[in-house]
Design a protein around this motif. Structure first.
Motif, PDB file in Angstrom:
ATOM      1  N   ASP A  50       1.246   2.730  -4.403  1.00  0.00           N
ATOM      2  CA  ASP A  50       2.396   1.860  -4.108  1.00  0.00           C
ATOM      3  C   ASP A  50       2.351   1.391  -2.659  1.00  0.00           C
ATOM      4  OD1 ASP A  50       3.403   2.085  -6.664  1.00  0.00           O
ATOM      5  OD2 ASP A  50       4.606   3.854  -6.186  1.00  0.00           O
ATOM      6  N   GLY A  51       2.458   0.093  -2.468  1.00  0.00           N
ATOM      7  CA  GLY A  51       2.481  -0.482  -1.131  1.00  0.00           C
ATOM      8  C   GLY A  51       1.106  -0.796  -0.566  1.00  0.00           C
ATOM      9  N   ALA A  52       0.050  -0.274  -1.142  1.00  0.00           N
ATOM     10  CA  ALA A  52      -1.304  -0.545  -0.646  1.00  0.00           C
ATOM     11  C   ALA A  52      -1.825  -1.840  -1.264  1.00  0.00           C
ATOM     12  CB  ALA A  52      -2.228   0.613  -0.987  1.00  0.00           C
ATOM     13  N   GLU A  77      -7.150  -7.392 -13.150  1.00  0.00           N
ATOM     14  CA  GLU A  77      -6.216  -7.277 -14.276  1.00  0.00           C
ATOM     15  C   GLU A  77      -4.878  -6.793 -13.738  1.00  0.00           C
ATOM     16  OE1 GLU A  77      -6.014  -4.217 -17.798  1.00  0.00           O
ATOM     17  OE2 GLU A  77      -7.600  -5.689 -18.157  1.00  0.00           O
ATOM     18  N   GLN A  78      -3.877  -7.641 -13.766  1.00  0.00           N
ATOM     19  CA  GLN A  78      -2.550  -7.384 -13.213  1.00  0.00           C
ATOM     20  C   GLN A  78      -2.691  -6.882 -11.780  1.00  0.00           C
ATOM     21  OE1 GLN A  78      -0.647  -4.868 -16.083  1.00  0.00           O
ATOM     22  NE2 GLN A  78      -0.322  -6.546 -17.508  1.00  0.00           N
ATOM     23  N   ASP A  79      -2.316  -5.668 -11.476  1.00  0.00           N
ATOM     24  CA  ASP A  79      -2.422  -5.133 -10.116  1.00  0.00           C
ATOM     25  C   ASP A  79      -3.579  -4.153  -9.992  1.00  0.00           C
ATOM     26  OD1 ASP A  79      -0.234  -6.572  -9.264  1.00  0.00           O
ATOM     27  OD2 ASP A  79       1.188  -4.994  -9.786  1.00  0.00           O
ATOM     28  N   PRO A 103      -9.835   4.874   0.159  1.00  0.00           N
ATOM     29  CA  PRO A 103      -8.968   6.055   0.109  1.00  0.00           C
ATOM     30  C   PRO A 103      -7.559   5.788  -0.429  1.00  0.00           C
ATOM     31  CG  PRO A 103      -9.208   5.290   2.361  1.00  0.00           C
ATOM     32  CD  PRO A 103     -10.117   4.447   1.518  1.00  0.00           C
ATOM     33  N   LYS A 104      -7.114   4.525  -0.464  1.00  0.00           N
ATOM     34  CA  LYS A 104      -5.735   4.244  -0.865  1.00  0.00           C
ATOM     35  C   LYS A 104      -5.627   3.698  -2.290  1.00  0.00           C
ATOM     36  CE  LYS A 104      -4.080   3.623   3.768  1.00  0.00           C
ATOM     37  NZ  LYS A 104      -3.168   2.938   4.632  1.00  0.00           N
ATOM     38  N   VAL A 105      -6.555   4.094  -3.144  1.00  0.00           N
ATOM     39  CA  VAL A 105      -6.511   3.656  -4.542  1.00  0.00           C
ATOM     40  C   VAL A 105      -6.759   4.846  -5.459  1.00  0.00           C
ATOM     41  CG1 VAL A 105      -7.322   1.315  -4.016  1.00  0.00           C
ATOM     42  CG2 VAL A 105      -8.964   3.059  -4.652  1.00  0.00           C
TER      43      VAL A 105
END
Length: 131
Positions: A50-52, A77-79, A103-105
């Motif tokens: 969230d937020g990344a 695909e979408q987000d 690292p942020k996924v």
């Protein structure tokens, strides 16, 4: 040059039916082989926390290509991003590479499978010995 003297009651319609009956099993076998190859495909689902920000597909391609991992496709695909790879082994290696690079996924490895048709299950079952 006719072979009609060998098979006097063989009409063109009967010849066509025989050829169709011979071709159908060959077509069924080739289709089942192509389905088996498509089941070997593996994919990664990359979704940011969230937020990344969603990583760029080209960046993902570069990171995997540096390590010699063959990529079939990268699709937004979408987000999220869907990365299709040639084998499950490459999927595991790609997941490890991308976890260090991104690292942020969250990265989820998925095996793309399609259900086996009923008739194919029956053909591949082991025959039980009776008597």
């Amino acid at each position: 040059m006719s072979i009609r003297w060998l098979f006097p009651k063989l009409t063109p319609r009967k010849v066509a039916r025989i050829l169709i009956l011979l071709a159908l099993p060959i077509i069924a076998l080739t289709q089942s082989q192509s389905l088996r190859h498509s089941q070997d495909d593996a994919m990664l689902h990359i979704k940011p926390y969230d937020g990344a920000a969603l990583p760029d597909g080209f960046y993902v391609y570069q990171r995997l290509n540096e390590k010699g991992i063959a990529i079939k496709s990268i699709t937004p695909e979408q987000d999220s991003l869907i990365v299709r790879l040639a084998s499950p082994e490459q999927s595991i290696a790609a997941r490890d590479v991308l976890r260090l690079s991104l690292p942020k996924v969250t990265i989820t490895a998925q095996q793309a499978t399609t259900p086996t048709p009923f008739w194919q299950q029956k053909l591949t079952q082991k025959q039980s010995k009776l008597g």
